[in-house]
Design a protein around this motif. Structure first.
Motif, PDB file in Angstrom:
ATOM      1  N   PRO A 149      -3.102  -0.579  -4.657  1.00 50.81           N
ATOM      2  CA  PRO A 149      -4.291  -0.910  -3.875  1.00 50.81           C
ATOM      3  C   PRO A 149      -4.205  -2.362  -3.393  1.00 50.81           C
ATOM      4  O   PRO A 149      -3.801  -3.238  -4.154  1.00 50.81           O
ATOM      5  CB  PRO A 149      -5.448  -0.760  -4.871  1.00 50.81           C
ATOM      6  CG  PRO A 149      -4.872  -0.126  -6.079  1.00 50.81           C
ATOM      7  CD  PRO A 149      -3.400  -0.319  -6.067  1.00 50.81           C
ATOM      8  N   LYS A 191      -5.655   0.158   9.215  1.00 48.87           N
ATOM      9  CA  LYS A 191      -7.042   0.605   9.164  1.00 48.87           C
ATOM     10  C   LYS A 191      -7.175   1.969   8.502  1.00 48.87           C
ATOM     11  O   LYS A 191      -8.161   2.252   7.824  1.00 48.87           O
ATOM     12  CB  LYS A 191      -7.632   0.665  10.578  1.00 48.87           C
ATOM     13  CG  LYS A 191      -8.011  -0.713  11.104  1.00 48.87           C
ATOM     14  CD  LYS A 191      -8.643  -0.595  12.483  1.00 48.87           C
ATOM     15  CE  LYS A 191      -9.179  -1.922  12.965  1.00 48.87           C
ATOM     16  NZ  LYS A 191      -9.463  -1.878  14.410  1.00 48.87           N
ATOM     17  N   ALA A 192      -6.151   2.802   8.692  1.00 47.33           N
ATOM     18  CA  ALA A 192      -6.260   4.175   8.202  1.00 47.33           C
ATOM     19  C   ALA A 192      -5.755   4.333   6.769  1.00 47.33           C
ATOM     20  O   ALA A 192      -5.989   5.362   6.142  1.00 47.33           O
ATOM     21  CB  ALA A 192      -5.474   5.102   9.136  1.00 47.33           C
ATOM     22  N   HIS A 193      -5.043   3.317   6.247  1.00 46.87           N
ATOM     23  CA  HIS A 193      -4.374   3.508   4.955  1.00 46.87           C
ATOM     24  C   HIS A 193      -5.377   3.597   3.810  1.00 46.87           C
ATOM     25  O   HIS A 193      -6.267   2.765   3.682  1.00 46.87           O
ATOM     26  CB  HIS A 193      -3.395   2.360   4.690  1.00 46.87           C
ATOM     27  CG  HIS A 193      -2.263   2.782   3.816  1.00 46.87           C
ATOM     28  ND1 HIS A 193      -2.445   3.109   2.506  1.00 46.87           N
ATOM     29  CD2 HIS A 193      -0.940   2.930   4.072  1.00 46.87           C
ATOM     30  CE1 HIS A 193      -1.277   3.440   1.975  1.00 46.87           C
ATOM     31  NE2 HIS A 193      -0.345   3.350   2.912  1.00 46.87           N
ATOM     32  N   LYS A 194      -5.219   4.614   2.966  1.00 52.87           N
ATOM     33  CA  LYS A 194      -6.206   4.801   1.900  1.00 52.87           C
ATOM     34  C   LYS A 194      -6.112   3.722   0.828  1.00 52.87           C
ATOM     35  O   LYS A 194      -7.067   3.471   0.104  1.00 52.87           O
ATOM     36  CB  LYS A 194      -6.067   6.198   1.271  1.00 52.87           C
ATOM     37  CG  LYS A 194      -4.758   6.448   0.533  1.00 52.87           C
ATOM     38  CD  LYS A 194      -4.791   7.832  -0.099  1.00 52.87           C
ATOM     39  CE  LYS A 194      -3.495   8.300  -0.733  1.00 52.87           C
ATOM     40  NZ  LYS A 194      -2.629   7.442  -1.440  1.00 52.87           N
ATOM     41  N   ASN A 195      -4.962   3.069   0.706  1.00 50.58           N
ATOM     42  CA  ASN A 195      -4.822   2.038  -0.324  1.00 50.58           C
ATOM     43  C   ASN A 195      -5.242   0.641   0.142  1.00 50.58           C
ATOM     44  O   ASN A 195      -5.197  -0.302  -0.629  1.00 50.58           O
ATOM     45  CB  ASN A 195      -3.367   1.969  -0.812  1.00 50.58           C
ATOM     46  CG  ASN A 195      -3.052   3.119  -1.754  1.00 50.58           C
ATOM     47  OD1 ASN A 195      -3.956   3.721  -2.321  1.00 50.58           O
ATOM     48  ND2 ASN A 195      -1.769   3.412  -1.916  1.00 50.58           N
ATOM     49  N   ALA A 200       0.835  -1.202   0.000  1.00 51.96           N
ATOM     50  CA  ALA A 200       0.000   0.000   0.000  1.00 51.96           C
ATOM     51  C   ALA A 200       0.874   1.259   0.000  1.00 51.96           C
ATOM     52  O   ALA A 200       0.595   2.226  -0.696  1.00 51.96           O
ATOM     53  CB  ALA A 200      -0.924  -0.014   1.211  1.00 51.96           C
ATOM     54  N   LYS A 230      -2.389   1.773  11.495  1.00 49.24           N
ATOM     55  CA  LYS A 230      -1.913   2.193  10.174  1.00 49.24           C
ATOM     56  C   LYS A 230      -2.678   1.490   9.071  1.00 49.24           C
ATOM     57  O   LYS A 230      -3.062   2.094   8.073  1.00 49.24           O
ATOM     58  CB  LYS A 230      -0.413   1.852  10.026  1.00 49.24           C
ATOM     59  CG  LYS A 230       0.522   2.987  10.376  1.00 49.24           C
ATOM     60  CD  LYS A 230       1.899   2.629   9.860  1.00 49.24           C
ATOM     61  CE  LYS A 230       2.989   3.228  10.722  1.00 49.24           C
ATOM     62  NZ  LYS A 230       4.293   2.614  10.464  1.00 49.24           N
ATOM     63  N   HIS A 253      -7.976  -1.933   1.374  1.00 53.63           N
ATOM     64  CA  HIS A 253      -9.397  -2.250   1.532  1.00 53.63           C
ATOM     65  C   HIS A 253      -9.480  -3.416   2.491  1.00 53.63           C
ATOM     66  O   HIS A 253      -9.086  -4.529   2.153  1.00 53.63           O
ATOM     67  CB  HIS A 253     -10.026  -2.632   0.194  1.00 53.63           C
ATOM     68  CG  HIS A 253      -9.799  -1.601  -0.853  1.00 53.63           C
ATOM     69  ND1 HIS A 253     -10.589  -0.491  -0.990  1.00 53.63           N
ATOM     70  CD2 HIS A 253      -8.817  -1.487  -1.787  1.00 53.63           C
ATOM     71  CE1 HIS A 253     -10.129   0.258  -1.974  1.00 53.63           C
ATOM     72  NE2 HIS A 253      -9.050  -0.320  -2.482  1.00 53.63           N
TER      73      HIS A 253
END
Lengths: 274, 621
Positions: free
Chosen positions: B176, B215-219, B171, B213, B221
């Protein structure tokens, strides 16, 4: 057995002439046994010059047809080299090699060729010395067996031709192709089959297919009666007749006009082939 | 230079280059006569010998031969293709010849070096080998290498330390990632643990930042309560089905897959009184008790190492349990009172063994003095600091203590300094756990004293190995990646490709490929992420033109080839015929030798080529 005896006496004859050298072809897999043969060279282990090696990616590439075709062409011995079980570069290739070699040996046996003319050996990339030992021992072994009878005897050649034909039948290829998975993973109902029973079944099918192929070889271009076929093949006439019924159903053999009371049969040849 | 496309029907023009390799070949084979013989073979238009074909002048002679004699096939008879084929193939390509029009004949490793005392026979063999090479070369066809696009996305199966680390690495690289976790929360096996060795920090505190980290990562799912339900495709082009409890199945396209499904602890049913006597627990159950602060009152604790491993039930050493047991031994000694509580095990209260809460003053006094003496300390016993640990005796029954590396050895020493006893046992004399009245007992054979001893204990902790997930087989079948005999996933190469599977595009890390500690899992996970990133960053993979080819006119659609392919490289197309997924095919040829209809052959290793090459060996010359 009689043929083996014959072959040995023939070998003695040739040895006197000092001309015969066994012709041996080796198929070696790129990752283990070819590399082992390379290491053997690097380490300068010596072995007889008779073997001619062919590199393939995996021993699993060698179909029964390739081996039997070479015996048909007069090879005295064939060595297949693969990775040790569990070490196959292609995960499971050599499991299938083992199954196919079993079929090849059975067909050779049915065709009256000593199955020990075909040898399967696992040689790893680090077993250079083993490779030289295997080749030396196998060459000596084939030398003792003498020259293949195929080149000199039409009857012997016909049998090996039939074995080769049998090896490419759908039935044997499908059976042996599925053998390993039936044994380990099971059929569609997830029932695994017993190894010994499966082998017995395949052996019976192999004998059947060999005999049918031999009938087709013998009746090619020559009309023959059941009795005649039975006596050449040394197979009971009722069994020959059963084979002929199957072959007629498959449209592979035709009944000629009976002469007197005895019908004769001739192989149907597909136009253009041979 | 633009590649000259040799048309399939172009008449072969073969050039043969026979190498002396100094005296390596030339000393044992009559090279000039071999090169001369090659000229007599069909379609050979040029033949020569070189002192060293692989040297620059040798390579130049190949290029010049191709140009001058309009060669469309090149044979080099020298050493082994396993080392030198790429060099000569590149030379052919540089002279405009497709690299698949090159044939290698090995007359060194397979001839001159193994027949050093038979020059005539060796020379004859070299000629035969070249004749075989020519027979093969005549049937060669130029090949195109297929380029396959790679979807720059990945799916990671398993949300433990390994899975989270791998997902986070990819990520962070900008890909993704679908992270699939079976449970309702992240963390995996580590959620059971109390504290982690070496750092001695709480396990949950240690992984908290990692979970946050992820849970918060934008890449990333995140799919909790989810499982991989289906996989189709091949490297660069997988379509995975992610099934989540209470939700519709989700289909995702990914280029790579990382397996990090972890392991379980072996349950020692029937061993050492487990599930038979109270207070016999496994190492992980013990950690849970410590973590929840639910330990019963204890005076004597015994650890038994290698329970069910190293040839007892499982063959392997689980590698982490020595260090985990040492860590726990130190924990009890240092921290016992903080972990006290009522012990609960699978919902039922386990009968507490009545133990004396206090040793008599006399005994305590004696111990103080003895310890003071042993440490070489002078003066009175009062000078020795006594923690609550004085009440606890810890014995570790072991076969060997494998505290490898710098930190673990120091920790082991620390445990010994804290008076943890290490008692060796052998498989001839396994310790026995039994009850004497209300008292749990251990009988053991003291290897140094050569005496049978017994010891009352309040708790027995069994160090059992990590074992593969019981449903790893399903995943293994779904992905067509192998499981080893012990139920762990099997990497492509134990030394050189430890986090790859033999199947391209699928990678493995963590305890699902064998016992490992958290440091090792994180290392493997980073490695797997970086391996998976290679095709994703490149955007494509190039497949060697050495694959199966199906002749649809012969195929009956029986599917036998699909069953035997170890890579899932065959599937049925919409017409019901077998179809090769070129990017997934490794070219072993199993399907070709299996196909009941003889409908499959291999590019560059066709039946015709193999038969021509091998039959040529049998020709009488």
């Amino acid at each position: 057995m009689a043929e083996a005896q014959h072959a040995i006496s023939e070998a003695k004859h040739d040895e006197k002439a000092g001309s015969w050298e066994p012709k041996i072809v080796g198929f070696l897999c790129n990752w283990c046994s070819y590399a082992g043969a390379d290491l053997c060279g690097v380490s300068r282990y010596q072995y007889p010059t008779n073997i001619r090696t062919v590199r393939v990616m995996c021993s699993t590439r060698i179909s029964p047809h390739i081996v039997l075709d070479l015996f048909k062409a007069g090879a005295d011995g064939i060595l297949l080299g693969g990775c040790h079980i569990g070490d196959c570069h292609y995960i499971s290739g050599n499991f299938y090699t083992e199954k196919r070699v079993r079929l090849m040996k059975k067909l050779l046996e049915d065709a009256g060729v000593d199955p020990s003319r075909l040898r399967l050996e696992w040689v790893s990339a680090s077993e250079g010395e083993k490779f030289s030992k295997v080749v030396t021992e196998f060459t000596d072994h084939v030398r003792k067996l003498g020259p293949s009878a195929v080149k000199k005897q039409e009857a012997a050649k016909a049998k090996v031709m039939a074995a080769d034909d049998a090896s490419v039948t759908f039935r044997l290829r499908a059976l042996v192709g599925k053998e390993y998975n039936l044994e380990t993973k099971g059929n569609v109902y997830k029932n695994t089959l017993d190894k010994a029973e499966l082998e017995k079944l395949i052996d019976v099918a192999t004998m059947d297919e060999f005999e049918r192929s031999l009938i087709l070889v013998l009746a090619k271009g020559k009309s023959r009666s059941v009795k005649e076929l039975g006596s050449i093949m040394e197979v009971p006439t009722d069994k020959v007749l059963r084979h002929i019924v199957v072959l007629r159903q498959k449209n592979l053999i035709s009944m000629e006009h009976p002469e007197g009371f005895t019908p004769t049969y001739r192989t149907i040849e597909i136009g253009g082939e041979q | 230079m633009a590649e000259k496309k040799a048309a399939a029907n172009e008449k072969p023009r073969i050039g043969v280059f026979v190498c002396h390799c100094g005296s390596n070949i030339g000393g044992f084979v009559d090279v000039p006569s071999v090169a001369e013989y090659a000229k007599t073979l069909p379609d050979v238009v040029y033949s020569t010998d070189n002192l060293y074909t692989c040297a620059e002048d040798g390579l130049a002679s190949i290029r010049e031969g191709i140009r001058k004699h309009d060669l469309n096939r090149v044979i080099v008879a020298s050493c082994t293709p396993r080392t030198h084929a790429p060099l000569f193939q590149a030379t052919c390509e540089s002279a405009g010849l497709n690299k698949y029009m090159f044939t290698f004949v090995n007359i060194r490793e397979h001839c001159s070096w193994v027949h050093m005392k038979e020059k005539d026979k060796a020379s004859k063999k070299a000629k035969d080998l070249i004749r075989m090479g020519v027979a093969r070369a005549r049937l060669l066809e130029p090949q195109e290498e297929a380029k396959v696009e790679v979807t720059p996305a990945s799916v990671v199966v398993g949300g433990g330390v390994s899975g989270m680390t791998a997902a986070l690495s990819m990520a962070d690289m900008g890909f993704p990632v679908h992270l699939v976790e079976r449970d309702g929360e992240l963390g995996g096996f580590i959620r059971n643990l109390n504290n982690l060795y070496v750092t001695e920090k709480s396990a949950s505190e240690t992984i908290k930042p990692l979970i946050e980290k992820v849970k918060a990562h934008k890449n990333i799912h995140l799919h909790l309560n989810s499982q991989l339900k289906g996989v189709e495709g091949f490297i660069g082009n997988y379509e995975v089905v992610i099934g989540t409890k209470g939700a519709e199945d989700l289909k995702a396209k990914v280029g790579t897959i990382v397996i990090a499904t972890g392991a379980l602890e072996f349950v020692p049913e029937g061993l050492y009184g487990y599930n038979q006597y109270p207070n016999v627990v496994t190492l992980t159950e013990f950690e849970i008790l410590c973590k929840k602060k639910t330990l019963p009152k204890l005076k004597n604790v015994a650890f038994i190492q290698c329970v069910g491993s190293r040839g007892q039930v499982k063959s392997y050493c689980s590698r982490i349990c020595c260090n985990v047991a040492i860590k726990n031994a130190i924990n009890i000694v240092d921290n016992y009172e903080n972990m006290l509580g009522l012990m609960e095990k699978s919902g039922t209260v386990v009968e507490k063994i009545p133990v004396e809460t206090k040793a008599t003053d006399e005994i305590m006094e004696r111990r103080r003095r003895r310890r003071g003496r042993e440490r070489g300390e002078e003066g009175e016993a009062e000078e020795v600091k006594l923690g609550p640990s004085e009440k606890i005796e810890v014995t570790v029954f072991n076969r060997d203590v494998m505290a490898y590396g710098v930190e673990h050895e120091l920790t082991y020493n620390k445990a010994r300094e804290k008076r943890v006893k290490f008692v060796r046992y052998t498989t001839d004399h396994l310790p026995k756990v039994y009850m004497e009245g209300n008292q749990l007992m251990i009988a053991y054979f003291h290897e140094t004293l050569k005496l049978e001893r017994t010891m009352p204990v309040d708790m027995v902790v069994l160090s059992t190995p990590l074992v593969g997930q019981p449903d790893a087989g399903e995943l293994s079948q779904m992905l067509k990646v192998p499981l080893g005999q012990e139920g762990f996933f099997l990497e492509a190469h134990v030394k050189l490709r430890p986090v790859d599977f033999a199947t391209d595009g699928i990678y493995v890390c963590g305890t699902c490929r064998g016992p490992a500690d958290i440091t090792e899992c994180a290392t493997q996970a980073s490695a797997a992420a970086s391996r998976a990133a290679i095709p994703m960053a490149k955007g494509y993979v190039q497949a060697e033109a050495l694959t199966s080819v199906v002749d649809e006119t012969k195929c009956s659609g029986c599917g036998t080839c699909i069953q035997v392919c170890p890579y899932g490289a065959l599937r049925k197309n919409e017409k019901g015929y077998a179809e090769v997924i070129v990017a997934a095919c490794k070219g072993c040829g199993c399907c070709g030798a299996t196909c009941p209809e003889g409908a499959i052959t291999m590019t560059n290793y066709t039946d015709a080529q193999l038969l021509a090459e091998s039959r040529a060996a049998l020709e009488e010359v």
